[in-house]
Write an enzyme that holds these catalytic residues in place. Structure first.
Site, PDB file in Angstrom:
ATOM      1  N   LYS A 203      39.695  47.546  28.041  1.00 29.42           N
ATOM      2  CA  LYS A 203      38.256  47.265  27.629  1.00 29.42           C
ATOM      3  C   LYS A 203      37.092  48.330  28.038  1.00 29.42           C
ATOM      4  O   LYS A 203      36.439  48.541  27.147  1.00 29.42           O
ATOM      5  CB  LYS A 203      37.915  45.936  28.318  1.00 29.42           C
ATOM      6  CG  LYS A 203      38.784  44.552  27.643  1.00 29.42           C
ATOM      7  CD  LYS A 203      38.105  43.152  28.291  1.00 29.42           C
ATOM      8  CE  LYS A 203      38.203  43.133  29.759  1.00 29.42           C
ATOM      9  NZ  LYS A 203      39.480  42.716  30.360  1.00 29.42           N
TER      10      LYS A 203
ATOM     11  N   ARG B  22      34.482  34.989  29.163  1.00 29.87           N
ATOM     12  CA  ARG B  22      35.905  34.554  29.713  1.00 29.87           C
ATOM     13  C   ARG B  22      36.253  33.147  29.650  1.00 29.87           C
ATOM     14  O   ARG B  22      37.347  32.977  30.367  1.00 29.87           O
ATOM     15  CB  ARG B  22      35.787  35.242  31.306  1.00 29.87           C
ATOM     16  CG  ARG B  22      36.400  36.582  31.120  1.00 29.87           C
ATOM     17  CD  ARG B  22      36.465  37.085  32.797  1.00 29.87           C
ATOM     18  NE  ARG B  22      37.354  38.131  33.264  1.00 29.87           N
ATOM     19  CZ  ARG B  22      37.122  39.317  33.162  1.00 29.87           C
ATOM     20  NH1 ARG B  22      36.097  39.894  32.812  1.00 29.87           N
ATOM     21  NH2 ARG B  22      38.081  40.453  33.810  1.00 29.87           N
TER      22      ARG B  22
ATOM     23  N   ARG C 285      45.330  36.947  38.109  1.00 30.86           N
ATOM     24  CA  ARG C 285      44.406  37.505  37.174  1.00 30.86           C
ATOM     25  C   ARG C 285      45.024  37.128  35.665  1.00 30.86           C
ATOM     26  O   ARG C 285      44.396  36.537  34.969  1.00 30.86           O
ATOM     27  CB  ARG C 285      43.727  38.767  37.479  1.00 30.86           C
ATOM     28  CG  ARG C 285      42.761  39.040  38.238  1.00 30.86           C
ATOM     29  CD  ARG C 285      42.599  40.447  38.749  1.00 30.86           C
ATOM     30  NE  ARG C 285      42.438  41.338  37.917  1.00 30.86           N
ATOM     31  CZ  ARG C 285      42.721  42.770  38.011  1.00 30.86           C
ATOM     32  NH1 ARG C 285      43.278  43.158  38.952  1.00 30.86           N
ATOM     33  NH2 ARG C 285      42.305  43.415  36.947  1.00 30.86           N
TER      34      ARG C 285
ATOM     35  N   ARG D  52      46.698  52.046  37.931  1.00 32.11           N
ATOM     36  CA  ARG D  52      45.037  52.210  38.211  1.00 32.11           C
ATOM     37  C   ARG D  52      44.805  51.786  39.645  1.00 32.11           C
ATOM     38  O   ARG D  52      43.934  52.329  40.397  1.00 32.11           O
ATOM     39  CB  ARG D  52      44.355  51.097  37.346  1.00 32.11           C
ATOM     40  CG  ARG D  52      42.705  51.239  37.551  1.00 32.11           C
ATOM     41  CD  ARG D  52      42.215  50.503  36.518  1.00 32.11           C
ATOM     42  NE  ARG D  52      42.262  49.053  36.866  1.00 32.11           N
ATOM     43  CZ  ARG D  52      41.773  47.954  36.151  1.00 32.11           C
ATOM     44  NH1 ARG D  52      41.296  48.484  34.891  1.00 32.11           N
ATOM     45  NH2 ARG D  52      41.701  46.837  36.648  1.00 32.11           N
TER      46      ARG D  52
ATOM     47  N   ARG E 254      41.025  49.917  43.449  1.00 37.34           N
ATOM     48  CA  ARG E 254      40.040  48.638  43.220  1.00 37.34           C
ATOM     49  C   ARG E 254      40.925  47.530  43.934  1.00 37.34           C
ATOM     50  O   ARG E 254      42.220  47.514  43.871  1.00 37.34           O
ATOM     51  CB  ARG E 254      40.296  48.340  41.674  1.00 37.34           C
ATOM     52  CG  ARG E 254      38.637  48.359  41.336  1.00 37.34           C
ATOM     53  CD  ARG E 254      38.650  48.007  39.832  1.00 37.34           C
ATOM     54  NE  ARG E 254      39.062  46.749  39.505  1.00 37.34           N
ATOM     55  CZ  ARG E 254      39.049  46.110  38.004  1.00 37.34           C
ATOM     56  NH1 ARG E 254      38.397  46.817  37.259  1.00 37.34           N
ATOM     57  NH2 ARG E 254      39.087  44.765  38.077  1.00 37.34           N
TER      58      ARG E 254
HETATM   59  P1  ATP Z   1      40.056  45.584  32.518  1.00 40.02           P
HETATM   60  O1  ATP Z   1      38.716  46.255  32.697  1.00 40.02           O
HETATM   61  O2  ATP Z   1      41.014  46.609  32.799  1.00 40.02           O
HETATM   62  O3  ATP Z   1      40.266  45.026  31.318  1.00 40.02           O
HETATM   63  P2  ATP Z   1      39.752  43.187  34.085  1.00 40.02           P
HETATM   64  O4  ATP Z   1      39.306  42.341  32.863  1.00 40.02           O
HETATM   65  O5  ATP Z   1      40.687  42.618  35.115  1.00 40.02           O
HETATM   66  O6  ATP Z   1      40.393  44.615  33.837  1.00 40.02           O
HETATM   67  P3  ATP Z   1      36.976  43.290  34.933  1.00 40.02           P
HETATM   68  O7  ATP Z   1      36.475  42.875  33.627  1.00 40.02           O
HETATM   69  O8  ATP Z   1      36.130  44.545  35.722  1.00 40.02           O
HETATM   70  O9  ATP Z   1      38.535  43.256  35.026  1.00 40.02           O
HETATM   71  O10 ATP Z   1      36.560  42.015  35.952  1.00 40.02           O
HETATM   72  C1  ATP Z   1      37.084  41.880  37.317  1.00 40.02           C
HETATM   73  C2  ATP Z   1      36.868  40.857  38.107  1.00 40.02           C
HETATM   74  O11 ATP Z   1      35.418  40.486  37.809  1.00 40.02           O
HETATM   75  C3  ATP Z   1      37.438  39.408  37.340  1.00 40.02           C
HETATM   76  O12 ATP Z   1      38.795  39.363  37.906  1.00 40.02           O
HETATM   77  C4  ATP Z   1      36.271  38.538  37.673  1.00 40.02           C
HETATM   78  O13 ATP Z   1      36.682  37.976  39.215  1.00 40.02           O
HETATM   79  C5  ATP Z   1      35.076  39.098  37.762  1.00 40.02           C
HETATM   80  N1  ATP Z   1      34.563  38.736  36.348  1.00 40.02           N
HETATM   81  C6  ATP Z   1      34.221  39.962  35.640  1.00 40.02           C
HETATM   82  N2  ATP Z   1      33.612  39.222  34.443  1.00 40.02           N
HETATM   83  C7  ATP Z   1      33.677  37.835  34.611  1.00 40.02           C
HETATM   84  C8  ATP Z   1      33.060  36.903  33.947  1.00 40.02           C
HETATM   85  N3  ATP Z   1      32.604  36.815  32.817  1.00 40.02           N
HETATM   86  N4  ATP Z   1      33.306  35.469  34.243  1.00 40.02           N
HETATM   87  C9  ATP Z   1      33.785  35.388  35.573  1.00 40.02           C
HETATM   88  N5  ATP Z   1      34.187  36.281  36.293  1.00 40.02           N
HETATM   89  C10 ATP Z   1      34.020  37.495  35.994  1.00 40.02           C
HETATM   90 MG    MG Z   2      36.793  46.501  33.018  1.00 36.01          MG
END
Ligand code: ATP
Ligand code: MG
Length: 193
Positions: free
Chosen positions: A14, A89, A145, A128, A134
């Site tokens: 993403k 999400r 996750r 990563r 991270r």
């Molecule tokens: P990537 O960016 O590689 O797709 P990812 O989806 O795991 O990875 P991030 O989007 O950076 O990572 O989110 C990291 C963490 O931040 C999530 O695991 C969650 O704990 C929190 N978080 C981020 N966005 C939300 C959201 N919309 N609602 C609730 N928690 C969130």
């Molecule tokens: Mg991200």
């Protein structure tokens, strides 16, 4: 420009694809993960709360997250279109986003779903972990996750389908970053005609 929601499992790319789209179309970009990591880095109250959830692979509670999203959105320059990366999400977040945008006379626009096999996701995230360090990129937290994604986030795919804005891009069909960006761009261009 129509708004874009970029959607996919942890590690689906993403952030990578958002950056490319931002570069190409000059849109705004909201990554909720980046916003939360910024709060943690700055040691804010919100950061302290968020850290507990993130380090455990859990989602930040909807009410808090929806509030953060609205504030971040309202701080964006108007009229350019925004990429939402990492939000919504949950179904509750999606309903809130739809309502929030309607109140601001705009709409969700285009949903870009990145479809990537689980074994590839795990490999990328472990890689990563080495490159970026991270805190939530360790095998145990990654598994949590994925589980959160499967139970709370994946049901949104059907929700977007019903909204009529879902566009799916499979990493099998578009294995290279450039192939993927070309395919996504074709949809963005067609939707903005
Ligand atoms: P990537 O960016 O590689 O797709 P990812 O989806 O795991 O990875 P991030 O989007 O950076 O990572 O989110 C990291 C963490 O931040 C999530 O695991 C969650 O704990 C929190 N978080 C981020 N966005 C939300 C959201 N919309 N609602 C609730 N928690 C969130
Ligand atoms: Mg991200």
């Amino acid at each position: 420009m129509k708004n874009i929601i970029i959607f996919g499992a942890p590690g689906s790319g993403k952030g990578t694809y958002s950056a490319k789209i931002v570069e190409k179309y000059g849109m705004g970009h909201i990554s909720t993960g980046d916003v939360l990591r910024g709060e943690i880095k700055n040691g804010t109250e919100l950061g302290k709360i968020a850290k507990g959830y993130i380090d455990n692979g859990q989602l930040i509670p909807d009410e808090l997250m929806i509030d953060i999203l609205a504030k971040t959105y309202d701080a964006q320059p108007a009229g350019k279109g925004v990429i939402f990366d990492g939000f919504p999400r949950t179904i509750a977040q999606a309903e809130a986003l739809k309502k929030m945008l309607a109140e601001r006379n705009t709409e969700m626009g285009i949903m870009v779903e990145l479809d990537v096999d689980a074994d590839i996701l795990m490999k990328r995230l472990l890689n990563r972990a080495i490159e970026q360090g991270r805190a939530d990129d360790n095998e145990e937290t990654i598994k949590k996750r994925f589980e959160v994604y499967r139970t709370q986030t994946a049901p949104l795919i059907e929700w977007f389908e019903k909204e009529g804005i879902r566009h799916t891009f499979s990493a099998k069909q578009y294995p290279g970053i450039d192939d993927m960006i070309n395919a996504i761009s074709a949809v963005i261009d067609a939707e903005n005609k």
